[in-house]
Design a protein around this motif. Sequence first.
Motif, PDB file in Angstrom:
ATOM      1  N   TYR A 207       7.613 -12.627 -38.490  1.00 23.10           N
ATOM      2  CA  TYR A 207       8.947 -12.029 -38.555  1.00 23.10           C
ATOM      3  C   TYR A 207       8.855 -10.528 -38.341  1.00 23.10           C
ATOM      4  CZ  TYR A 207      13.581 -10.905 -40.360  1.00 23.10           C
ATOM      5  OH  TYR A 207      14.870 -10.442 -40.493  1.00 23.10           O
ATOM      6  N   TRP A 208       9.476 -10.050 -37.270  1.00 21.96           N
ATOM      7  CA  TRP A 208       9.356  -8.629 -36.929  1.00 21.96           C
ATOM      8  C   TRP A 208      10.465  -7.799 -37.546  1.00 21.96           C
ATOM      9  CZ3 TRP A 208       4.807  -7.998 -34.522  1.00 21.96           C
ATOM     10  CH2 TRP A 208       4.261  -9.127 -33.885  1.00 21.96           C
ATOM     11  N   GLY A 209      11.622  -8.424 -37.749  1.00 19.85           N
ATOM     12  CA  GLY A 209      12.753  -7.691 -38.302  1.00 19.85           C
ATOM     13  C   GLY A 209      14.021  -8.338 -37.798  1.00 19.85           C
ATOM     14  N   PRO A 210      15.150  -7.989 -38.376  1.00 19.96           N
ATOM     15  CA  PRO A 210      16.393  -8.665 -37.980  1.00 19.96           C
ATOM     16  C   PRO A 210      16.764  -8.364 -36.523  1.00 19.96           C
ATOM     17  CG  PRO A 210      16.829  -6.853 -39.525  1.00 19.96           C
ATOM     18  CD  PRO A 210      15.347  -6.973 -39.424  1.00 19.96           C
ATOM     19  N   GLN A 211      17.201  -9.402 -35.808  1.00 19.14           N
ATOM     20  CA  GLN A 211      17.760  -9.208 -34.466  1.00 19.14           C
ATOM     21  C   GLN A 211      19.156  -8.640 -34.625  1.00 19.14           C
ATOM     22  OE1 GLN A 211      16.147  -9.889 -31.684  1.00 19.14           O
ATOM     23  NE2 GLN A 211      14.380 -10.947 -32.598  1.00 19.14           N
ATOM     24  N   PRO A 212      19.639  -7.922 -33.578  1.00 19.03           N
ATOM     25  CA  PRO A 212      21.022  -7.414 -33.672  1.00 19.03           C
ATOM     26  C   PRO A 212      21.980  -8.566 -33.916  1.00 19.03           C
ATOM     27  CG  PRO A 212      19.914  -6.645 -31.651  1.00 19.03           C
ATOM     28  CD  PRO A 212      18.974  -7.566 -32.336  1.00 19.03           C
ATOM     29  N   GLY A 213      22.865  -8.380 -34.845  1.00 16.98           N
ATOM     30  CA  GLY A 213      23.909  -9.370 -35.080  1.00 16.98           C
ATOM     31  C   GLY A 213      23.431 -10.586 -35.846  1.00 16.98           C
ATOM     32  N   GLU A 214      22.205 -10.601 -36.319  1.00 10.94           N
ATOM     33  CA  GLU A 214      21.689 -11.790 -37.017  1.00 10.94           C
ATOM     34  C   GLU A 214      21.614 -11.495 -38.508  1.00 10.94           C
ATOM     35  OE1 GLU A 214      17.863 -14.321 -35.798  1.00 10.94           O
ATOM     36  OE2 GLU A 214      17.414 -12.679 -37.158  1.00 10.94           O
ATOM     37  N   THR A 215      21.985 -12.424 -39.320  1.00 12.15           N
ATOM     38  CA  THR A 215      21.713 -12.278 -40.749  1.00 12.15           C
ATOM     39  C   THR A 215      20.820 -13.424 -41.160  1.00 12.15           C
ATOM     40  OG1 THR A 215      23.638 -13.558 -41.339  1.00 12.15           O
ATOM     41  CG2 THR A 215      23.908 -11.155 -41.324  1.00 12.15           C
ATOM     42  N   GLY A 216      19.857 -13.116 -42.007  1.00 15.25           N
ATOM     43  CA  GLY A 216      18.962 -14.177 -42.486  1.00 15.25           C
ATOM     44  C   GLY A 216      17.729 -14.287 -41.623  1.00 15.25           C
ATOM     45  N   VAL A 217      16.684 -14.873 -42.215  1.00 13.50           N
ATOM     46  CA  VAL A 217      15.393 -14.979 -41.553  1.00 13.50           C
ATOM     47  C   VAL A 217      15.192 -16.404 -41.041  1.00 13.50           C
ATOM     48  CG1 VAL A 217      12.918 -14.600 -41.847  1.00 13.50           C
ATOM     49  CG2 VAL A 217      14.551 -13.335 -43.264  1.00 13.50           C
ATOM     50  N   PRO A 218      14.893 -16.545 -39.760  1.00  9.13           N
ATOM     51  CA  PRO A 218      14.698 -17.902 -39.242  1.00  9.13           C
ATOM     52  C   PRO A 218      13.310 -18.424 -39.581  1.00  9.13           C
ATOM     53  CG  PRO A 218      14.342 -16.310 -37.500  1.00  9.13           C
ATOM     54  CD  PRO A 218      14.721 -15.520 -38.724  1.00  9.13           C
ATOM     55  N   LEU A 219      13.181 -19.738 -39.586  1.00  6.96           N
ATOM     56  CA  LEU A 219      11.858 -20.351 -39.689  1.00  6.96           C
ATOM     57  C   LEU A 219      11.320 -20.487 -38.279  1.00  6.96           C
ATOM     58  CD1 LEU A 219       9.536 -22.112 -40.836  1.00  6.96           C
ATOM     59  CD2 LEU A 219      11.105 -24.037 -40.654  1.00  6.96           C
ATOM     60  N   THR A 220      10.205 -19.819 -38.011  1.00 13.82           N
ATOM     61  CA  THR A 220       9.611 -19.937 -36.688  1.00 13.82           C
ATOM     62  C   THR A 220       8.584 -21.051 -36.715  1.00 13.82           C
ATOM     63  OG1 THR A 220       9.854 -17.559 -36.495  1.00 13.82           O
ATOM     64  CG2 THR A 220       8.509 -18.647 -34.831  1.00 13.82           C
TER      65      THR A 220
END
Lengths: 472, 337
Positions: free
Chosen positions: A259-272
């Motif tokens: 996880y590098w950091g939030p993408q623009p417009g994204e909230t929450g951390v995805p499961l990669t």
Amino acid sequence: MLGLEALDLARFQFAFTVSFHIIFPAFSIGLASYLMVLEGLWLKTGKEVYHNLYRFWIRIFAVAFGLGVVSGVVMAYEFGTNWSGFAEKAGDITGVLLTYEVLTAFFLEAGFLGIMLFGESRVSKRLHFFATCMVAIGTLISATWILASNSWMQTPAGFEIIDGRFEPVSWLQIIFNPSFPYRLLHMVLAAFISVSFLVGGVGGYHLLRDRTDPAARKMFSMAMWMAVVALPIQIMVGDAHGLNTLEHQPAKLAAMEGYWGPQPGETGVPLTLFGMPDMDSATTHYALEVPNVASLYLTHSLHGEIRGLKSFPRDEWPDVPLVFWSFRIMVGLGVAMLGMGVLGLFLRWRHKLYESRWFHRLTVYTLPAGFIALVAGWVTTEGGRQPWVIYGLMRTVDAASPLHVGSVAASLSGFVVVYAIIFGIGVYYITKLVRMEPMGAIPEGGPGHERQPKRPFSAVEHDLDDTEERHS
Amino acid sequence: MSFEFDLPVIWLFLIGFAIAMYVVMDGFSLGVGILFPFVKPDDHRDVMMNSVAPVWDGNQTWMILGGAGLYGAFPLAYAVYLPAMYLPLILMVLALIFRGIAFEFRFKSTRSRPFFDAVFSGGSMIATFSQGVVLGGIIQGVNVVDRQYSGGAFDWLSPFSMFTGLALVLGYGLLGASWLIVKTEGGLQRRFYYLARPFAILLAVAMAVVSIWTPLANSRIFDIWFTMPNMLWLAVMPILFLLLVYSIIKGIIERHERLIFVKSIALFVLGLVGLVISFFPLIIPPSITVWEAASSSKSQSFLIVGYCVLIPVIMAYTFYSYRVFRGKVRIGEGYHH
Ligand code: HDD
Ligand code: HEM
Ligand code: HEM
């Protein structure tokens, strides 16, 4: 001045020797407890099948234990030979913990090992069982101290820094540092799981040869119970361990999640689930993601945030692909092994556990799964701690010994060659021992029994070199 | 407080004790390997290995205690000596690996037995030789700058350290022979009586040479031994040495089964006492003392509690385990599995 190459070689040497070592203690921790259970059941029920299994596994145990001891001696010296900066600055703490390990565990194991392996005809059954218990307990005590030491390096506590040296303030806080309980439990369970897949695989192999062999059935059944009980606990402990890492080593956790950091417009951390982490561009290529799931298990809320790698200085990042992938190997295998355990339970319920040849074959293929997961777990832990030896306080660069590249290159080649040889010989003999029929040639009679021949294993003593012919 | 002041000195003796235990116990186990080339028949070699198979692991653990104790109680000494002796130490652990696995594998094979015989014996010799080299290298002294080793990769290499290496091979050989005298009988026992004599004589010569060479090469040690009031009471050491050597050789000729082993141990202890006299209170000559190299008193006092409680317990069960396997080892009887 120390060249970077010497440091790299020393790190590789340490990683290589300790990964090699850990396989055998894990083997011994799991197998010693299993032997204790087998001998206890034999003494309690008097059923010969337990005694045969004990006889069968103890010889494999002896080989694995021997390899654990010789590779462990290397470790005890490597802190000084290769990491003298670390030894000098942190010896007040880690040296003391290691000495306690020697005093409470290594002597105990070594002192009773002789009786356990060779004493059957010289002491009473009870005393022999006592010796087995002491060896098993010794392996667990050993794991406790070394994990206290390692956890302290991950999440240091209870110390003060005086003139650049780490000095103890509270031994309780040092030993029971924040990540210690999770790491200890997780490691011991990992050893039990690894050995249950080993025993299950060997049981499966013998069931393929003879489905009626009572010893093969017994070990297969015991292993499958262990798998189905231990894996759910292991996954829960692993999850708790991850939360602990999030709290104390956030950069490592970000690398585990990729996880590098939030993408623009994204909230929450995805499961990669999968992807190719790329440290140069700070992105994960070809990422297969499930939005918000990581938030859920890390923060228990759909939109919870954690720190991404980009929020840490670039020189405090671990090697992201290494951590990312080794973590996925461990978790992936954990889930797969749980699947096997559940499948075993299902087959047992349908009374097909001893009949399903495909399942027996599957257990033979997955025999090393536990050990692979275990080493992968350590690579995650240790690789993720980089660039620190003592997290946040001492860098690996400063830990190294003032050695010349040539010396380390020579020692590293020595270890690679020697370990390749002894690993080859070890695997060769263990494979031979594993192929012997568990119910077959092992003589009857027990520790101190009259029927006991003078040489306990004389019946199978005919040299292993020749068993190839017998079994092929 | 005087207690704190003395703690490092107490620790020096505790570590000295661990090293002495190691040298004696693994000394005879390694000695068994050193004697292998002199005993050819397979079943005799079985007996030799069987005499140490149940106890070698415990014997070796004293070395780990010595190393770990140094690490915990004198981290500076550990951090200086180990990199300084890097190559001989690596060689030692590699040799110990071979020695150790030979115990497991030799009995599990017949076709490759000659191979494991060579591995066992070669491993024992190389490990012993490396230990002697490390000892010689430490007596010679190492360069330290800023609490770090500052010498080269081969500083330990010298005629002196090669000689101490050889001397230790002779010493462990004597321990091995006198141990095997206790554990065997009949013709095999006679063989070890016969072997013990040259080992004892050569060892005595080698120890004498080292004792003269060391002060000659090192003026600090020379001053300790050869200045006046010291010289008088230190004269006890060479006298004891001569008495011991004489009675060991006499014991071999008159076949005092057990006493030879006990006196050989005494010879080693004497050598160790000599070393302590030459060094004390330095732990890394010429300037670093035990007090400077000590870990914090909190570390040393925490460790000493465990040490003093556990060492007697360890000695008790070790003694018990030796009792279980006491008596002569006979051909074909082996308690190996
Ligand atoms: C059979 C072995 C095995 C299995 C099936 C698992 N692990 Fe594991 N894991 C280990 C063997 C291991 C290990 C080798 O034992 C480690 C390395 C250090 C430690 O204490 O345990 C580890 C470390 C470790 C860490 C610590 C990393 C760190 O912060 O230092 C986490 C967060 C997890 N594991 C999580 C999991 C999860 C969520 C699993 C779910 C399937 C899992 N593990 C299965
Ligand atoms: C037993 C299983 C273990 C495995 C498989 C393992 C693996 C590794 C790996 C892969 C590295 C190199 C990390 C890198 O360079 O990216 C490493 C380094 C290190 N680990 Fe572990 N480790 C284990 C246990 C331990 C324990 C129990 C301790 C301490 C008590 C420890 C202390 C260290 C130290 C001092 C280093 C060297 C400095 C460094 O490169 O970080 N390790 N280990
Ligand atoms: C999580 C990591 C580790 C665990 C759980 C562990 C556990 C064990 C166990 C159970 C043994 C007994 C032999 C065996 O059962 O095979 C052993 C042997 C040994 N280990 Fe490790 N170990 C670990 C890492 C290390 C490290 C990093 C060191 C270095 C300081 C080390 C030093 C030793 C030594 C010196 C021995 C030989 C002791 C003997 O002679 O009995 N271990 N270890």
